[in-house]
Design a protein around this motif. Structure first.
Motif, PDB file in Angstrom:
ATOM      1  N   LYS A  85       0.825  -1.042  -0.067  1.00 34.45           N
ATOM      2  CA  LYS A  85      -0.136   0.073  -0.113  1.00 34.45           C
ATOM      3  C   LYS A  85       0.924   1.247   0.092  1.00 34.45           C
ATOM      4  O   LYS A  85       2.050   1.429   0.593  1.00 34.45           O
ATOM      5  CB  LYS A  85      -0.692  -0.180   1.361  1.00 34.45           C
ATOM      6  N   SER A  86       0.477   2.346  -0.723  1.00 31.95           N
ATOM      7  CA  SER A  86       1.159   3.717  -0.511  1.00 31.95           C
ATOM      8  C   SER A  86       1.054   4.171   0.854  1.00 31.95           C
ATOM      9  O   SER A  86       0.208   3.922   1.441  1.00 31.95           O
ATOM     10  CB  SER A  86       0.344   4.560  -1.510  1.00 31.95           C
ATOM     11  N   THR A  87       2.256   4.749   1.288  1.00 35.12           N
ATOM     12  CA  THR A  87       2.260   5.344   2.687  1.00 35.12           C
ATOM     13  C   THR A  87       3.534   6.052   2.996  1.00 35.12           C
ATOM     14  O   THR A  87       4.374   6.145   1.905  1.00 35.12           O
ATOM     15  CB  THR A  87       2.459   3.935   3.638  1.00 35.12           C
ATOM     16  N   ASP A  88       3.508   6.708   3.826  1.00 35.25           N
ATOM     17  CA  ASP A  88       4.798   7.716   4.162  1.00 35.25           C
ATOM     18  C   ASP A  88       5.772   6.826   4.592  1.00 35.25           C
ATOM     19  O   ASP A  88       5.452   5.764   5.239  1.00 35.25           O
ATOM     20  CB  ASP A  88       4.313   8.746   5.444  1.00 35.25           C
ATOM     21  N   VAL A  89       7.033   6.969   4.394  1.00 34.75           N
ATOM     22  CA  VAL A  89       8.286   6.277   4.872  1.00 34.75           C
ATOM     23  C   VAL A  89       9.337   7.209   5.631  1.00 34.75           C
ATOM     24  O   VAL A  89       9.162   8.319   5.277  1.00 34.75           O
ATOM     25  CB  VAL A  89       8.591   5.334   3.639  1.00 34.75           C
ATOM     26  N   ASP A  90      10.070   6.595   6.250  1.00 32.56           N
ATOM     27  CA  ASP A  90      11.225   7.340   7.051  1.00 32.56           C
ATOM     28  C   ASP A  90      12.215   7.900   5.793  1.00 32.56           C
ATOM     29  O   ASP A  90      12.707   8.967   5.761  1.00 32.56           O
ATOM     30  CB  ASP A  90      11.934   6.527   7.962  1.00 32.56           C
ATOM     31  N   TYR A  91      12.500   6.805   5.045  1.00 35.96           N
ATOM     32  CA  TYR A  91      13.375   6.860   3.951  1.00 35.96           C
ATOM     33  C   TYR A  91      13.211   6.103   2.728  1.00 35.96           C
ATOM     34  O   TYR A  91      12.627   5.182   2.966  1.00 35.96           O
ATOM     35  CB  TYR A  91      14.953   7.297   4.332  1.00 35.96           C
ATOM     36  N   ALA A  92      13.827   6.644   1.570  1.00 36.37           N
ATOM     37  CA  ALA A  92      13.898   5.667   0.480  1.00 36.37           C
ATOM     38  C   ALA A  92      15.396   5.787   0.018  1.00 36.37           C
ATOM     39  O   ALA A  92      15.884   7.084  -0.056  1.00 36.37           O
ATOM     40  CB  ALA A  92      12.842   6.002  -0.689  1.00 36.37           C
ATOM     41  N   ILE A  93      15.991   4.839  -0.753  1.00 35.17           N
ATOM     42  CA  ILE A  93      17.270   4.834  -1.128  1.00 35.17           C
ATOM     43  C   ILE A  93      17.010   5.793  -2.573  1.00 35.17           C
ATOM     44  O   ILE A  93      16.000   6.020  -3.002  1.00 35.17           O
ATOM     45  CB  ILE A  93      17.691   3.610  -1.863  1.00 35.17           C
ATOM     46  N   SER A  94      18.179   6.505  -2.929  1.00 36.27           N
ATOM     47  CA  SER A  94      18.209   7.587  -3.729  1.00 36.27           C
ATOM     48  C   SER A  94      18.166   7.263  -5.253  1.00 36.27           C
ATOM     49  O   SER A  94      18.776   7.635  -6.076  1.00 36.27           O
ATOM     50  CB  SER A  94      19.334   8.430  -3.624  1.00 36.27           C
ATOM     51  N   ALA A  95      17.807   5.976  -5.454  1.00 31.60           N
ATOM     52  CA  ALA A  95      17.826   5.529  -6.783  1.00 31.60           C
ATOM     53  C   ALA A  95      16.614   6.212  -7.658  1.00 31.60           C
ATOM     54  O   ALA A  95      16.976   6.477  -9.002  1.00 31.60           O
ATOM     55  CB  ALA A  95      17.297   3.855  -6.962  1.00 31.60           C
ATOM     56  N   CYS A  96      15.592   6.490  -7.081  1.00 36.94           N
ATOM     57  CA  CYS A  96      14.587   7.403  -7.707  1.00 36.94           C
ATOM     58  C   CYS A  96      13.613   8.197  -6.656  1.00 36.94           C
ATOM     59  O   CYS A  96      12.908   7.531  -6.313  1.00 36.94           O
ATOM     60  CB  CYS A  96      13.757   6.475  -8.578  1.00 36.94           C
ATOM     61  N   TRP A  97      13.986   9.335  -6.785  1.00 38.49           N
ATOM     62  CA  TRP A  97      13.007  10.309  -5.863  1.00 38.49           C
ATOM     63  C   TRP A  97      12.761  11.542  -7.007  1.00 38.49           C
ATOM     64  O   TRP A  97      13.354  11.846  -7.802  1.00 38.49           O
ATOM     65  CB  TRP A  97      14.060  11.195  -4.858  1.00 38.49           C
ATOM     66  N   LEU A  98      11.469  11.934  -6.683  1.00 41.53           N
ATOM     67  CA  LEU A  98      11.056  13.138  -7.210  1.00 41.53           C
ATOM     68  C   LEU A  98      10.851  14.053  -5.933  1.00 41.53           C
ATOM     69  O   LEU A  98       9.968  13.661  -5.241  1.00 41.53           O
ATOM     70  CB  LEU A  98       9.546  12.914  -7.994  1.00 41.53           C
ATOM     71  N   ILE A  99      11.385  15.172  -6.070  1.00 35.11           N
ATOM     72  CA  ILE A  99      11.290  16.259  -4.845  1.00 35.11           C
ATOM     73  C   ILE A  99      10.654  17.519  -5.342  1.00 35.11           C
ATOM     74  O   ILE A  99      10.967  17.791  -6.520  1.00 35.11           O
ATOM     75  CB  ILE A  99      12.683  16.412  -4.281  1.00 35.11           C
ATOM     76  N   SER A 100       9.633  18.052  -4.719  1.00 32.17           N
ATOM     77  CA  SER A 100       9.212  19.178  -4.961  1.00 32.17           C
ATOM     78  C   SER A 100      10.211  20.438  -4.838  1.00 32.17           C
ATOM     79  O   SER A 100      11.159  20.360  -4.011  1.00 32.17           O
ATOM     80  CB  SER A 100       8.134  19.790  -3.991  1.00 32.17           C
ATOM     81  N   ARG A 101       9.754  21.514  -5.605  1.00 31.89           N
ATOM     82  CA  ARG A 101      10.568  22.548  -5.554  1.00 31.89           C
ATOM     83  C   ARG A 101      10.762  23.023  -4.174  1.00 31.89           C
ATOM     84  O   ARG A 101      11.952  23.549  -3.491  1.00 31.89           O
ATOM     85  CB  ARG A 101      10.007  23.703  -6.560  1.00 31.89           C
ATOM     86  N   ALA A 102       9.665  23.209  -3.471  1.00 34.12           N
ATOM     87  CA  ALA A 102       9.544  23.755  -2.128  1.00 34.12           C
ATOM     88  C   ALA A 102      10.464  23.048  -1.056  1.00 34.12           C
ATOM     89  O   ALA A 102      11.258  23.612  -0.272  1.00 34.12           O
ATOM     90  CB  ALA A 102       8.320  23.712  -1.522  1.00 34.12           C
ATOM     91  N   ALA A 103      10.540  21.596  -1.183  1.00 33.71           N
ATOM     92  CA  ALA A 103      11.561  20.771  -0.538  1.00 33.71           C
ATOM     93  C   ALA A 103      12.919  21.091  -0.774  1.00 33.71           C
ATOM     94  O   ALA A 103      13.667  21.047   0.091  1.00 33.71           O
ATOM     95  CB  ALA A 103      11.076  19.605  -0.387  1.00 33.71           C
ATOM     96  N   VAL A 104      13.030  21.042  -2.113  1.00 32.77           N
ATOM     97  CA  VAL A 104      14.411  21.164  -2.327  1.00 32.77           C
ATOM     98  C   VAL A 104      15.140  22.719  -2.068  1.00 32.77           C
ATOM     99  O   VAL A 104      16.288  23.024  -1.342  1.00 32.77           O
ATOM    100  CB  VAL A 104      14.629  21.459  -4.183  1.00 32.77           C
ATOM    101  N   ASP A 105      14.149  23.863  -1.862  1.00 34.21           N
ATOM    102  CA  ASP A 105      14.484  24.943  -1.549  1.00 34.21           C
ATOM    103  C   ASP A 105      14.655  25.107   0.051  1.00 34.21           C
ATOM    104  O   ASP A 105      15.403  25.837   0.539  1.00 34.21           O
ATOM    105  CB  ASP A 105      13.608  26.060  -1.836  1.00 34.21           C
ATOM    106  N   ALA A 106      13.922  24.086   0.761  1.00 29.43           N
ATOM    107  CA  ALA A 106      14.160  24.359   2.331  1.00 29.43           C
ATOM    108  C   ALA A 106      15.347  23.467   2.772  1.00 29.43           C
ATOM    109  O   ALA A 106      15.804  23.864   3.780  1.00 29.43           O
ATOM    110  CB  ALA A 106      12.757  23.624   2.578  1.00 29.43           C
ATOM    111  N   VAL A 107      15.629  22.354   2.141  1.00 28.80           N
ATOM    112  CA  VAL A 107      16.819  21.630   2.609  1.00 28.80           C
ATOM    113  C   VAL A 107      18.185  22.109   2.216  1.00 28.80           C
ATOM    114  O   VAL A 107      18.384  22.997   1.485  1.00 28.80           O
ATOM    115  CB  VAL A 107      16.740  20.030   2.394  1.00 28.80           C
ATOM    116  N   ASP A 108      19.273  21.686   2.917  1.00 27.94           N
ATOM    117  CA  ASP A 108      20.549  22.110   2.686  1.00 27.94           C
ATOM    118  C   ASP A 108      21.339  21.409   1.636  1.00 27.94           C
ATOM    119  O   ASP A 108      22.593  21.526   1.695  1.00 27.94           O
ATOM    120  CB  ASP A 108      21.380  22.180   3.985  1.00 27.94           C
ATOM    121  N   GLY A 109      20.524  20.461   0.891  1.00 29.31           N
ATOM    122  CA  GLY A 109      21.411  19.667  -0.187  1.00 29.31           C
ATOM    123  C   GLY A 109      22.094  18.629   0.561  1.00 29.31           C
ATOM    124  O   GLY A 109      21.519  18.341   1.873  1.00 29.31           O
TER     125      GLY A 109
END
Length: 268
Positions: free
Chosen positions: A163-187
């Motif tokens: 089932k679709s659900t929130d997760v702690d983390y996912a391996i970085s093989a395939c992430w789609l990140i929102s512009r808002a989240a990209v701008d908020a984090v420190d890279g």
């Protein structure tokens, strides 16, 4: 700009051509322009030649970033992240093969809820086996269990009932990140050379008030090399272990996740 794709290439001649071909086919189905940053990280194989050919064929799309030596997974990705201008940033491994169908689902997931900062798909190995690509944040004991029993853990999962659900983390093989989240984090944290930079980035996403959502409606093939798996001691094993203890120190936890989840605002 719709999508900014970030692909890291290091000795990836086995998979890079298909990765870039599939990215180009997927992005061609959108009317809005996108950009593909391919970070060539000091490869000694034919990866640079493959990249050069794709750049010649699609000069307005493919944007190479060249390093003369292997800078790891953080410095390299940050070099592309700083230039990315898309409404969505797709972090993609050079051995992952994206489709427009997967992009549609992942982008719609983000658009449907502005609290979702990252959407991630189901992953399958190149031979069709399901890949366990999400997990709880690592503790020492859980990491040891995953290292020793990953194949068994993956084999016990019924993919039909996921089932679709929130997760702690996912391996970085395939992430789609929102512009808002990209701008908020420190890279990506450049104190980590190889791994677990994906876990640390996901911790940042949660700490900035965004959710990470695993959607089973999108599937991507990840033809993984699995450099840090198995019992043979290698540079990648040692780098991963060093990064893991760095993560424990930085986020002030070791065995229990309760206090960590509370500090990061990870609830539910």
């Amino acid at each position: 700009m719709k999508f900014s794709v970030i692909i890291l290439s290091f000795n990836s001649e086995r998979t890079l051509d298909r990765c870039l071909t599939d990215v180009r086919l997927a992005l061609a189905k959108y009317n809005e322009p996108s950009e593909v940053f391919v970070v060539e990280n000091g490869s000694k194989d034919k990866s640079p030649e493959i990249l050069s050919r794709h750049q010649e064929e699609a000069p307005d799309l493919i944007k190479p970033i060249i390093f003369d030596e292997n800078t790891g997974t953080t410095v390299s990705r940050n070099a592309a992240l700083k230039q990315a201008t898309g409404r969505y940033v797709l972090v993609l491994d050079s051995d992952a093969y994206i489709t427009s169908d997967a992009l549609d689902v992942l982008s719609s997931t983000i658009d449907g809820d502005n609290s979702i900062g990252m959407a991630v798909p189901k992953l399958f190995y190149g031979d069709g086996r399901f890949q366990l690509s999400t997990d709880q944040f690592p503790t020492l004991l859980h990491k040891a269990k995953r290292f020793l029993s990953l194949d068994k853990m993956q084999g016990e999962i019924n993919t039909e009932t996921l089932k679709s659900t929130d997760v702690d983390y996912a391996i970085s093989a395939c992430w789609l990140i929102s512009r808002a989240a990209v701008d908020a984090v420190d890279g990506f944290d450049e104190a980590i050379f190889y791994s677990p930079e994906d876990v640390e980035f996901c911790m940042q996403v949660w700490s900035k008030g965004f959710r990470i959502h695993y959607t089973t409606d999108a599937s991507v093939v990840h033809n993984a090399q699995e450099l840090s798996r198995g019992f043979k001691i290698s540079f990648f094993h040692l780098s991963h272990l060093s990064g893991l203890f760095y993560l424990f120190r930085k986020y002030r936890y070791f065995f229990s996740l309760r206090a960590l989840h509370k500090r990061l605002g990870r609830t539910g």
